[in-house]
Each structure stands twice: as C-alpha cells, then as structure tokens.
Write a protein that holds these residues in place. Sequence first.
Motif, short mmCIF file in Angstrom:
data_model
loop_
_atom_site.label_atom_id
_atom_site.label_comp_id
_atom_site.label_asym_id
_atom_site.label_seq_id
_atom_site.Cartn_x
_atom_site.Cartn_y
_atom_site.Cartn_z
N LYS A 1 3.84 -11.26 -0.30
CA LYS A 1 4.02 -12.51 -1.02
C LYS A 1 2.72 -13.26 -0.70
O LYS A 1 2.57 -13.77 0.41
CB LYS A 1 5.23 -13.28 -0.47
CG LYS A 1 6.58 -12.96 -1.08
CD LYS A 1 6.90 -11.49 -1.20
CE LYS A 1 7.61 -10.92 -0.01
NZ LYS A 1 7.91 -9.48 -0.05
N VAL B 1 6.09 -5.39 0.00
CA VAL B 1 5.02 -5.99 -0.84
C VAL B 1 4.68 -7.43 -0.38
O VAL B 1 5.53 -8.18 0.05
CB VAL B 1 5.36 -5.95 -2.36
CG1 VAL B 1 6.31 -7.05 -2.79
CG2 VAL B 1 4.08 -6.00 -3.20
N GLU C 1 -4.42 -6.98 -4.92
CA GLU C 1 -5.11 -6.80 -3.65
C GLU C 1 -6.61 -6.84 -3.88
O GLU C 1 -7.11 -6.34 -4.89
CB GLU C 1 -4.73 -5.44 -3.04
CG GLU C 1 -5.18 -5.21 -1.62
CD GLU C 1 -4.30 -5.93 -0.58
OE1 GLU C 1 -4.64 -7.07 -0.22
OE2 GLU C 1 -3.31 -5.34 -0.12
N SER D 1 6.87 -1.25 6.29
CA SER D 1 8.33 -1.15 6.08
C SER D 1 8.90 0.06 6.81
O SER D 1 10.00 -0.02 7.38
CB SER D 1 8.64 -1.05 4.58
OG SER D 1 8.18 -2.20 3.93
N TRP E 1 0.87 -1.18 0.00
CA TRP E 1 0.00 0.00 0.00
C TRP E 1 0.91 1.23 0.00
O TRP E 1 1.53 1.51 -1.00
CB TRP E 1 -0.98 -0.05 1.20
CG TRP E 1 -2.11 -1.00 0.92
CD1 TRP E 1 -2.06 -2.36 0.92
CD2 TRP E 1 -3.45 -0.66 0.52
NE1 TRP E 1 -3.28 -2.89 0.56
CE2 TRP E 1 -4.15 -1.87 0.32
CE3 TRP E 1 -4.14 0.54 0.33
CZ2 TRP E 1 -5.50 -1.90 -0.07
CZ3 TRP E 1 -5.49 0.50 -0.05
CH2 TRP E 1 -6.14 -0.70 -0.25
N TYR F 1 -5.87 -2.66 5.53
CA TYR F 1 -6.56 -1.61 4.77
C TYR F 1 -8.06 -1.66 4.94
O TYR F 1 -8.77 -0.69 4.76
CB TYR F 1 -6.22 -1.72 3.26
CG TYR F 1 -6.72 -3.01 2.63
CD1 TYR F 1 -8.01 -3.11 2.13
CD2 TYR F 1 -5.91 -4.14 2.59
CE1 TYR F 1 -8.48 -4.30 1.59
CE2 TYR F 1 -6.37 -5.33 2.05
CZ TYR F 1 -7.65 -5.40 1.55
OH TYR F 1 -8.11 -6.58 1.03
#
Length: 401
Positions: free
Chosen positions: A147, A145, A226, A101, A96, A280
């Motif tokens: 996996k 990202v 997503e 991170s 997103w 999200y």
Amino acid sequence: MTARDAHKKAHKKAKALKPQSRRPAKDLCSECGLCDTYYIHYVKEACAFLNQQFDALETQTHGRSRQVENWDDCYFGVHNQMMAARKIDPIAGAQWTGIVSAIAIEMLEKGLVEGVVCVQNTPDDRFQPMPVIARSREEILAARVNKPTLSPNLSVLEQIEQSGLRRLLVIGVGCQIQALRAVEAKLGLEKLYVLGTPCVDNVTRAGLQKFLDTTSRSPDTVVHYEFMQDFRVHFKHEDGSEETVPFFGLKTNQLKDVFAPSCMSCFDYVNGLADLVVGYMGAPFGWQWIVVRNGRGQEMLDLVQDQLETQPVMARGDRHNAVQQSIPAYDKGVTLPMWAAKLMGIVIEKVGPKGLEYARFSIDSHFTRNYLYVKRNYPQKLGDHVPEFAQKIVDQYQLPD
Ligand code: FAD
Ligand code: SF4
C-alpha cells in the motif's frame, strides 16, 4: 500511579486533541500509528522524527551499532549476510514474489508467533491502508502487495495487550520499526520478530493520486507499481497489462511536493532496525534482495529456504557520476521530453549501476536530496537528525546551497 494508568491518562488527554495536534512531530509525522495508542506516552523518545537514536537502538537490537568506517555497514546497516532470492512458486498478487507473506505464514503456522502485524487495504480502496493483527494464512495473504501510502501500522499495538498475545511478528517500514523498537520493552511480549522492507518516497493517499494522475496513462486501473532496477516505474493494470515510464521522464516539476515531508527527511531507507529485510534494490532485475541482520532474522529466513532459489549479491558499475549529475537536475525540477527520457533510460540500463551498486545509487540519490530538504526546511534539526553513516554518504557529493 502504575505505568498502565500513566499510559491511559496520557492517551485520554491526547484523544481529546485532533490527530494533527496530537502528533508532536507535526508536519514531519509519518503517521506511523504510535500516537493513536496509549504508547503516545513515550512519543518524545520513540518518534523517529523527534529523536534520532540509531546507535542505541541498533545496539539494543543487533548487539552492535554500524561501524561507520565500514562502507557496507554505512549503506546496508548491521548485517550477517545478504543475498538475492525469489520464490520458486511466486504468490499471485504479491508485490514481488511474496517472500514476505511466505515467511509470515510459516511463522504463524509453525507456532513461532501467535499474530502478525501487517497492513491490508480498506474494502473500498485498494491503496488505503488498514493495519491488522493477522491470525490466519488468509489474513496474511490479504495484506500482500504494497500500500504505497503512509500507514499507521503501530495503531494496533494496544490490541496486543488486550488480546494477551505473547509472541508477535511485525512487518513494517523504517519509521514504524524505529518507534516500535523504542517501546519494545513496554509491550510485555515474550518474543518479537521484525520483518522489514526498505521504504522511500511514500505519500499520503491524496499524494498518491497526484502521482498516478501525472505519471500513468490510466491512473484508475493501477493495481500495483514499483520503481525498478531497470530505471523505470512499472505499473500493473487491472487487465494484467504492464506500463513502464522511465525515471528520467517523471514530471519532477509537478511531483516535487508530492512525497511526504517525513519521507523527505528520512535516513532509514534500508530499515536498519528490522531483524530481516526483504526488498529488491540490491538484487538483479526480477529478484528480491534479502538482508539478514541477526539470529532472529536468520531463523525467519530458514523457515522458507526450501521455497527459494537464491544467488550471491553482486555489484557492477560506478554510481557516483550519475548521482552527482542528478542532484542539480532534481533540485531545479528538470523534466526531460519523453523521447530523451526513454533514450537515457536505455543507455543507463546498459551501462548503469547494477546489484548492490544500484542500491547505493538509490541510497545516495535519496540521502543527498533529503539532506538538502532538512537543511533548508529544518536547519535546527540537521545536527541531531542526520546520523553519522548518512552524513558520510552525503559528504561524497557536492551539494547546492
Ligand atoms: P508481499 O508478500 O506482497 O508483502 C508485502 C508486505 O508489505 C505485506 O505484508 C504488507 O503488510 C506490507 N506493507 C504493504 N504496504 C505497507 C506500508 N505502507 N507500510 C508498511 N508495510 C506495508 N524495496 C526496495 O528495495 N526499494 C525501495 O525503494 C522500496 N520502497 C518501498 C516503499 C514502500 C512504501 C513499501 C511498502 C515497500 C518498499 N520496498 C522497497 C519493498 C518492496 O517493494 C517489497 O515490499 C518487498 O520486496 C516485499 O515484496 P514481497 O512480494 O515479498 O511482499
Ligand atoms: Fe507519533 Fe509516529 Fe507521527 Fe511520530 S511519526 S508523531 S510517533 S504518529
């Protein structure tokens, strides 16, 4: 015999077996990685699919368990606050905006932890997970990202003891974190922080290929996808183009068996045992959703607060009818023609549930589906495996036999 000797003995015995027979959850195994380490010694108590123990682990982690009379607790787990947020300066290539991170980088660079358990991909396959203990900003960014495949994140646990790490951040999904919490006291850490993401409908690498092949116009160029709050799957391709497919247009009849049995029997969508959860689905379209469960979670969020714009969580609409109607449709594998699916997508996006109500829609849809799956395939497990909060959610609906 010391505990360490006992670990080693159990591990040696287990290593002699093939992976599938080593893992006592068998078909329900989510490949969380615990059984690849000498902590396999604790698997019968620790495995999320052998021993459902939310109450005890929530009390151990947050100082209290969920109050089932409180609907927000039932849906979102123990929490101090929730919000919608996004990075002012998004990290390119993140799932997103890269809040996960960014938190991990701050924790490492500010010295709160010495290493971060996260999952990169193998050099020759962008979706094949490769868990690591990251020790630098670059290694954390290399794990950005999703996996979208079962990932043995806990397989690196043995390295903690070997490398002498004392302060650790673990990033992971619910089943990994349940097993981690169960062995936390055995890891010899001074401090453990857990940054979780919600997780649902995960697949094996082969299952992912089937999903991409049946759903995307160009399966080989997908770099990211997503299921989003606008009731569409968004695929991003190598050339930067975006493709959307309405949920109601998915080839349910072909995809019914694609999700891992572990994910079809999971009731920890919101990662109830993490200190902080970043997803999200409780936020407006384009925003991330943050759930702070305890003081450690707040400490983590505070580190990136100046990198975020935020807004309060909101809820609009009523999910109940949509969930009730989708139960028999999914059960029968009904697949709409694409024109009808697109039309339905447009209508439901306009009048359908938003914000926290969308999150409840998604939780209700998955919990009712999973309840039916466990009831039909593992009836002997139903009583112990389904937690009280999930039973209360499922009881709102009429289910087929
Ligand atoms: P980034 O900064 O891109 O970091 C992503 C992090 O995820 C990395 O640190 C990496 O280590 C970790 N990660 C990647 N793949 C895996 C994996 N297989 N297992 C464990 N950790 C992994 N949110 C929702 O609200 N609803 C959902 O239904 C939902 N489903 C998800 C399913 C999966 C399999 C995963 C991994 C996440 C899911 N999420 C879901 C969370 C959401 O997609 C984002 O991961 C989250 O919002 C963080 O975005 P970011 O940009 O901050 O992450
Ligand atoms: Fe072992 Fe994890 Fe599989 Fe359970 S889910 S059997 S703990 S690898």
